[in-house]
Structures are given as structure tokens and as C-alpha cells.
Design a protein around this motif. Structure first.
Motif, PDB file in Angstrom:
ATOM      1  N   ALA A 169      71.609  46.820  68.011  1.00 26.01           N
ATOM      2  CA  ALA A 169      70.408  46.410  68.745  1.00 26.01           C
ATOM      3  C   ALA A 169      69.526  45.516  67.880  1.00 26.01           C
ATOM      4  CB  ALA A 169      69.629  47.642  69.212  1.00 26.01           C
ATOM      5  N   TYR A 170      69.420  45.853  66.610  1.00 28.56           N
ATOM      6  CA  TYR A 170      68.604  45.042  65.697  1.00 28.56           C
ATOM      7  C   TYR A 170      69.212  43.643  65.541  1.00 28.56           C
ATOM      8  CZ  TYR A 170      66.205  43.455  61.505  1.00 28.56           C
ATOM      9  OH  TYR A 170      65.474  42.709  60.611  1.00 28.56           O
ATOM     10  N   LEU A 171      70.521  43.576  65.359  1.00 34.06           N
ATOM     11  CA  LEU A 171      71.184  42.283  65.193  1.00 34.06           C
ATOM     12  C   LEU A 171      71.046  41.428  66.455  1.00 34.06           C
ATOM     13  CD1 LEU A 171      74.497  43.215  63.324  1.00 34.06           C
ATOM     14  CD2 LEU A 171      72.245  42.693  62.382  1.00 34.06           C
ATOM     15  N   LYS A 172      71.135  42.068  67.603  1.00 33.09           N
ATOM     16  CA  LYS A 172      71.006  41.360  68.875  1.00 33.09           C
ATOM     17  C   LYS A 172      69.641  40.701  69.003  1.00 33.09           C
ATOM     18  CE  LYS A 172      72.518  40.487  73.153  1.00 33.09           C
ATOM     19  NZ  LYS A 172      73.701  39.647  73.413  1.00 33.09           N
ATOM     20  N   GLY A 173      68.632  41.312  68.407  1.00 32.97           N
ATOM     21  CA  GLY A 173      67.271  40.816  68.547  1.00 32.97           C
ATOM     22  C   GLY A 173      66.852  39.798  67.497  1.00 32.97           C
ATOM     23  N   LEU A 174      67.733  39.471  66.550  1.00 35.08           N
ATOM     24  CA  LEU A 174      67.369  38.500  65.519  1.00 35.08           C
ATOM     25  C   LEU A 174      67.175  37.112  66.127  1.00 35.08           C
ATOM     26  CD1 LEU A 174      69.737  39.511  62.570  1.00 35.08           C
ATOM     27  CD2 LEU A 174      67.245  39.788  62.681  1.00 35.08           C
ATOM     28  N   ASP A 175      66.209  36.384  65.608  1.00 37.67           N
ATOM     29  CA  ASP A 175      65.882  35.045  66.081  1.00 37.67           C
ATOM     30  C   ASP A 175      67.063  34.107  65.875  1.00 37.67           C
ATOM     31  OD1 ASP A 175      64.823  32.517  66.571  1.00 37.67           O
ATOM     32  OD2 ASP A 175      62.930  32.924  65.545  1.00 37.67           O
ATOM     33  N   SER A 176      67.604  33.573  66.956  1.00 37.64           N
ATOM     34  CA  SER A 176      68.790  32.720  66.879  1.00 37.64           C
ATOM     35  C   SER A 176      68.508  31.384  66.199  1.00 37.64           C
ATOM     36  CB  SER A 176      69.365  32.479  68.276  1.00 37.64           C
ATOM     37  OG  SER A 176      68.421  31.812  69.097  1.00 37.64           O
ATOM     38  N   ARG A 177      67.229  31.055  66.046  1.00 37.57           N
ATOM     39  CA  ARG A 177      66.872  29.821  65.333  1.00 37.57           C
ATOM     40  C   ARG A 177      66.909  30.030  63.825  1.00 37.57           C
ATOM     41  NH1 ARG A 177      61.206  29.297  68.249  1.00 37.57           N
ATOM     42  NH2 ARG A 177      61.385  31.511  67.696  1.00 37.57           N
ATOM     43  N   LYS A 178      66.901  31.297  63.391  1.00 41.19           N
ATOM     44  CA  LYS A 178      66.869  31.608  61.964  1.00 41.19           C
ATOM     45  C   LYS A 178      68.163  32.235  61.459  1.00 41.19           C
ATOM     46  CE  LYS A 178      61.857  32.372  61.980  1.00 41.19           C
ATOM     47  NZ  LYS A 178      60.775  33.350  61.714  1.00 41.19           N
ATOM     48  N   TYR A 179      68.897  32.889  62.359  1.00 35.62           N
ATOM     49  CA  TYR A 179      70.095  33.610  61.941  1.00 35.62           C
ATOM     50  C   TYR A 179      71.229  33.411  62.944  1.00 35.62           C
ATOM     51  CZ  TYR A 179      66.608  36.047  59.126  1.00 35.62           C
ATOM     52  OH  TYR A 179      65.582  36.337  58.275  1.00 35.62           O
ATOM     53  N   LEU A 180      72.432  33.255  62.415  1.00 35.10           N
ATOM     54  CA  LEU A 180      73.638  33.238  63.241  1.00 35.10           C
ATOM     55  C   LEU A 180      74.354  34.562  63.025  1.00 35.10           C
ATOM     56  CD1 LEU A 180      75.836  31.866  64.982  1.00 35.10           C
ATOM     57  CD2 LEU A 180      76.792  30.954  62.862  1.00 35.10           C
ATOM     58  N   VAL A 181      74.515  35.341  64.089  1.00 35.24           N
ATOM     59  CA  VAL A 181      75.180  36.640  64.004  1.00 35.24           C
ATOM     60  C   VAL A 181      76.546  36.537  64.667  1.00 35.24           C
ATOM     61  CG1 VAL A 181      75.055  39.088  64.582  1.00 35.24           C
ATOM     62  CG2 VAL A 181      72.948  37.815  64.099  1.00 35.24           C
TER      63      VAL A 181
END
Length: 202
Positions: A169-181
């Protein structure tokens, strides 16, 4: 493509990421395999910090590093990884890992996590959801531009699913402009197979 187990799969990408002179963190040293790998890749000019809450894991990792002649490049901390930034900042050998570059990014090339319990150890002692998410959060702020975080997420059996679900859930919520998951899966394996994940700081 080799038939990778999860640790081998993650090691494949770690080898591509880490170069000589890099700062690296093994956030869960466990049996020391990743710590040894990071020290080999970072070389004599680099530095590796390792964390584990179990003294047994820290001592076994220290012994392995000495056997491989890599102990001078590593600093091990027997504490929870949620204290990562605090410990690094207060240690003269590792304080540079917490510095920020002029562009605001950190200086750490690679951070490695293996969530769950120590292989061959007490299954009652395992990483926990709250402290693991906090450790990921801290680690992401330490990564340099294009730095990588590798996560092996185990669940089921003794460890249950709370930690896995909180992390995902935490990874899903990371800002896609700052992090690529990037999430992978052993899609056709039974019994809650582990989940490998990579995070790149953009």
C-alpha cells in the motif's frame, strides 16, 4: 533467462546498479549475503552500512566479511532499520551517507531489504509492518538520483500478511513523478511466493 530465486533475481539488478566507490545500505543483513555482495561491488573506495535487530545476524555477517577480507568497507549496526538515518548521521564513518547533494537528492546508490525472519533463525523474530514502512521511507530520502531500492517481500506462514499489505500500500502511494516502482511476481507458484520489487528514485 536463469531460473532465479528471489534473492538471485534481486542480485541481478543490484550488480547492474552498484559501482566502485558507491554508498550502499543493507537494511536487513540477515545471513550477510547481500552485505558481502554490496561490499564487493562498492570496493575499497565505497562504504556499506548494514542493519539488523538480531545480534546473531550482525555477528555472523561481521565474520563473513572478515573471511572475505571486506570488513574494512562495512559498518554494521545492531538496531532496527527504522533508526537508519539516526545511526548513520551519528557515526563518523557513515555520516556522509545522510548528506544531500545540491539538487536535493541523497548520496546512496543502493539500499537492500529482505523482509521477514532470519533464515534458520527464530521465526518469532521478524520485521514488522510499521518499522519496515518507516525504514523504506527513510531510505528513499537517502537515495541519489537514479538510486535503487531492492525489496524482497515475504509473507504467509509465521509472518502473516500485515507487513506485506502495508508495504504494498505504501509503495502504491509513492509519487510517480519522484519514484518508479516495479513489481514482479512468481505468478504460477503456490503458497504465497515472495514478491520482488524495485524502486528507482527519479
Amino acid at each position: 533467462m536463469k531460473n532465479y530465486q528471489i534473492t538471485e533475481w534481486c542480485s541481478h539488478f543490484i550488480r547492474q546498479q552498484v559501482k566502485e566507490g558507491d554508498f550502499c545500505i543493507d537494511a536487513t543483513v540477515g545471513n550477510g549475503n547481500d552485505t558481502v555482495l554490496l561490499c564487493e561491488l562498492a570496493g575499497s573506495k565505497g562504504k556499506v552500512a548494514g542493519f539488523d535487530i538480531q545480534e546473531k545476524a550482525v555477528e555472523e555477517t561481521r565474520t563473513r566479511l572478515k573471511e572475505w577480507g571486506l570488513d574494512s568497507g562495512a559498518k554494521l549496526f545492531c538496531c532496527g532499520h527504522e533508526r537508519m538515518e539516526e545511526c548513520l548521521r551519528s557515526d563518523p564513518d557513515c555520516a556522509k551517507m545522510t548528506e544531500r547533494a545540491e539538487d536535493g537528492y541523497g548520496k546512496v546508490s543502493c539500499i537492500v531489504f529482505n523482509f521477514g525472519y532470519l533464515p534458520g533463525g527464530d521465526h518469532k523474530i521478524a520485521t514488522k509492518a510499521e518499522s519496515s514502512v518507516e525504514a523504506i521511507r527513510q531510505g528513499l530520502t537517502l537515495l541519489e538520483k537514479n538510486g535503487m531500492m531492492s525489496l524482497c517481500i515475504y509473507s504467509g506462514g509465521d509472518s502473516g500478511f500485515e507487513e506485506r499489505n502495508r508495504i504494498l500500500a505504501y509503495l502504491k502511494g509513492l509519487d510517480s513523478r519522484k519514484y518508479l516502482v516495479i513489481m514482479s511476481s512468481y505468478y504460477n507458484r503456490p503458497n504465497n511466493p515472495p514478491i520482488p520489487a524495485m524502486i528507482i528514485r527519479l
